[in-house]
Design a protein around this motif. Structure first.
Motif, short mmCIF file in Angstrom:
data_model
loop_
_atom_site.label_atom_id
_atom_site.label_comp_id
_atom_site.label_asym_id
_atom_site.label_seq_id
_atom_site.Cartn_x
_atom_site.Cartn_y
_atom_site.Cartn_z
N SER A 337 -7.65 -2.46 -12.77
CA SER A 337 -6.60 -2.30 -11.76
C SER A 337 -6.67 -3.39 -10.71
N ASP A 338 -5.61 -3.43 -9.89
CA ASP A 338 -5.53 -4.39 -8.79
C ASP A 338 -6.03 -3.77 -7.48
N GLY A 339 -6.80 -2.68 -7.58
CA GLY A 339 -7.27 -1.95 -6.40
C GLY A 339 -7.86 -2.80 -5.27
N PRO A 340 -8.71 -3.80 -5.59
CA PRO A 340 -9.31 -4.57 -4.48
C PRO A 340 -8.25 -5.31 -3.64
N VAL A 341 -7.17 -5.72 -4.28
CA VAL A 341 -6.11 -6.43 -3.54
C VAL A 341 -5.40 -5.46 -2.61
N ILE A 342 -5.07 -4.29 -3.14
CA ILE A 342 -4.39 -3.27 -2.34
C ILE A 342 -5.26 -2.91 -1.13
N GLU A 343 -6.56 -2.77 -1.36
CA GLU A 343 -7.46 -2.42 -0.26
C GLU A 343 -7.59 -3.57 0.73
N ALA A 344 -7.65 -4.80 0.22
CA ALA A 344 -7.84 -5.96 1.11
C ALA A 344 -6.67 -6.11 2.08
N VAL A 345 -5.49 -5.69 1.67
CA VAL A 345 -4.32 -5.84 2.55
C VAL A 345 -3.99 -4.53 3.26
N GLY A 346 -4.90 -3.58 3.19
CA GLY A 346 -4.75 -2.37 4.00
C GLY A 346 -3.70 -1.40 3.51
N LEU A 347 -3.40 -1.42 2.19
CA LEU A 347 -2.34 -0.55 1.67
C LEU A 347 -2.88 0.60 0.81
N ALA A 348 -4.20 0.77 0.79
CA ALA A 348 -4.78 1.78 -0.11
C ALA A 348 -4.34 3.19 0.30
N ARG A 349 -3.98 3.94 -0.70
CA ARG A 349 -3.56 5.31 -0.46
C ARG A 349 -3.76 6.06 -1.77
N THR A 350 -4.42 7.19 -1.72
CA THR A 350 -4.64 8.00 -2.92
C THR A 350 -4.34 9.44 -2.56
N GLU A 351 -3.77 10.15 -3.52
CA GLU A 351 -3.40 11.53 -3.26
C GLU A 351 -3.78 12.34 -4.49
N THR A 352 -4.36 13.51 -4.28
CA THR A 352 -4.64 14.41 -5.40
C THR A 352 -3.63 15.55 -5.32
N LEU A 353 -2.91 15.77 -6.40
CA LEU A 353 -1.86 16.80 -6.40
C LEU A 353 -2.49 18.19 -6.53
N ALA A 354 -1.88 19.15 -5.92
CA ALA A 354 -2.44 20.50 -5.89
C ALA A 354 -2.32 21.20 -7.24
N HIS A 355 -1.32 20.85 -8.03
CA HIS A 355 -1.08 21.54 -9.29
C HIS A 355 -1.02 20.55 -10.45
N PRO A 356 -1.36 21.01 -11.66
CA PRO A 356 -1.20 20.15 -12.83
C PRO A 356 0.28 19.79 -13.00
N GLN A 357 0.53 18.63 -13.59
CA GLN A 357 1.92 18.21 -13.78
C GLN A 357 2.60 19.06 -14.84
N THR A 358 3.88 19.28 -14.65
CA THR A 358 4.70 19.89 -15.69
C THR A 358 5.06 18.79 -16.69
N VAL A 359 4.81 19.06 -17.96
CA VAL A 359 5.10 18.05 -18.98
C VAL A 359 6.56 18.16 -19.40
N THR A 360 7.29 17.06 -19.24
CA THR A 360 8.71 17.06 -19.59
C THR A 360 8.97 16.41 -20.95
N ASP A 361 7.99 15.65 -21.46
CA ASP A 361 8.21 14.92 -22.71
C ASP A 361 6.83 14.56 -23.27
N THR A 362 6.73 14.49 -24.61
CA THR A 362 5.45 14.10 -25.23
C THR A 362 5.67 12.90 -26.14
N VAL A 363 4.80 11.91 -26.02
CA VAL A 363 4.82 10.75 -26.91
C VAL A 363 3.59 10.87 -27.79
N SER A 364 3.82 11.16 -29.08
CA SER A 364 2.70 11.43 -29.99
C SER A 364 1.94 10.17 -30.34
N ALA A 365 0.66 10.35 -30.68
CA ALA A 365 -0.18 9.20 -31.04
C ALA A 365 0.27 8.58 -32.35
#
Ligand code: 1HN
Length: 365
Positions: A337-365
């Motif tokens: 990832s480009d994480g170090p760049v995002i952090e170096a310019v002060g834009l880091a932001r992370t969020e953990t969602l309270a609920h699992p995502q609802t799956v709207t579509d599946t792409v099979s292997a």
């Protein structure tokens, strides 16, 4: 209170204004849409399949040589949302590279930083500033900004690896420089352990009194002096962590052993291990990432779409996309990832969602 006056839509003066504005190489902000979206949303996730990547890389291996000029036999991941550009995200280059038995890719260097993550094959050497780094599946190899690098395959089996670079980012900064090395091969010994590992490969022990000409560490300390992180070490550390925590998932970041910071100023690397049946919490992070499935099977839900995967599949997680992973068999996922760049310019932001995502579509292997 600001007072404004509006011209009617059919006002000829307004048409003339827009024409003159355009002719003067100007654009009115009030007509521009999408410059400031409420949140990053300009790309969809995408997946490239191991089978397709290997098949096409092998065909390229049969048909296309490695010559000065092209220098490398590389198939770049071209995200369909980037209008034909050969980039995986707006900041990251991702690719597979194929090096057949007996082949070599000559020395060059450039300002973009790069990593290799080995997918298949054995016994290739990448020379980083002349230091021979042997490559095995699951090994991570760094070629930092301006480091000379060349690849040699002295063995009798082909190798395929994942290439990750910050090239689109550096390109947009107009900071790309490139230089070819000599046409002659650099002589090297097929040593099992590179000099960078000999000097910096023991965690927690920092070498003293080492001549600067012997290390991969320039005076201006910007990247890790260790040019490779071995799969045997990563694998053992993840197992040990799982045993120590009793958890169902463990992750490691590849860092500079001298500073604990990311391995290079622009690129973050991580390895995530999930035990069978485990589903991670859903998170969003600013910055884009490329997930390379090293081993195992499972599925990732990215912005509500469930992508099933197996070893060698490669997925793009766009900036601020909701992401979770679930393992079917024990799975190891490499993240660039480009994480170090995002952090170096002060834009880091992370969020953990309270609920699992609802799956709207599946792409099979
Ligand atoms: C490069 O130098 C390599 O050295 C691989 O193996 C992929 C993609 C874009 C630009 C330079 C390599 C690359 C690259």
């Amino acid at each position: 209170m600001v007072t404004t006056r509006f011209a009617a839509d059919d006002d000829g003066d307004l048409d003339a204004l827009y024409q003159d504005v355009a002719e003067a190489d100007l654009q009115p902000l009030w007509l521009l849409k999408g410059l400031l979206p409420e949140q990053p949303s300009a790309m969809r996730p995408h997946v490239w399949r191991a089978k397709t990547l290997r098949h096409l890389a092998e065909r390229a291996g049969d048909l296309v040589g490695i010559d000065r000029g092209g220098d490398r036999r590389v198939l770049g991941l071209a995200h369909p949302d980037l209008g034909g550009l050969p980039f995986a995200t707006r900041t990251l280059w991702g690719a597979v590279q194929y090096l057949g038995p007996g082949e070599l890719a000559p020395a060059h260097r450039h300002s973009p930083s790069a990593i290799r993550f080995v997918l298949e094959g054995s016994g290739v050497f990448t020379l980083v500033n002349g230091d021979p780094v042997r490559m095995e599946p699951g090994d991570l190899v760094l070629t930092p900004s301006y480091a000379w690098h060349e690849h040699h395959n002295p063995g009798n089996e082909p190798m395929i690896w994942f290439d990750g670079l910050d090239l689109p980012l550096i390109g947009n900064l107009d900071a790309v420089f490139f230089e070819n090395g000599p046409d002659e091969l650099t002589p090297y010994d097929e040593v099992p352990v590179s000099r960078s590992e000999q000097l910096h490969g023991t965690a927690g022990l920092r070498p003293l009194y080492v001549d600067s000409s012997l290390t991969q560490q320039p005076a201006e300390h910007r990247h890790s002096p260790l040019m490779t992180y071995r799969w045997v070490d990563t694998d053992r550390a993840l197992d040990t962590m799982l045993a120590a925590t009793g958890g169902r998932a463990a992750a490691l970041r590849y860092v500079d052993p001298l500073t604990g910071r990311d391995m290079m100023p622009t690129l973050r690397g991580e390895m995530h291990r999930l035990l069978p049946g485990h589903r991670t919490p859903t998170t969003r992070t600013v910055g884009s990432g490329i997930w390379v499935v090293h081993r195992g099977t499972g599925a990732s839900v990215i912005n509500g779409v469930r992508y099933e995967w197996g070893a060698g599949d490669i997925l793009v997680a766009p900036s601020w996309a909701a992401v979770d992973h679930e393992a079917t068999d024990r799975a190891d996922l490499f993240l660039l990832s480009d994480g170090p760049v995002i952090e170096a310019v002060g834009l880091a932001r992370t969020e953990t969602l309270a609920h699992p995502q609802t799956v709207t579509d599946t792409v099979s292997a």
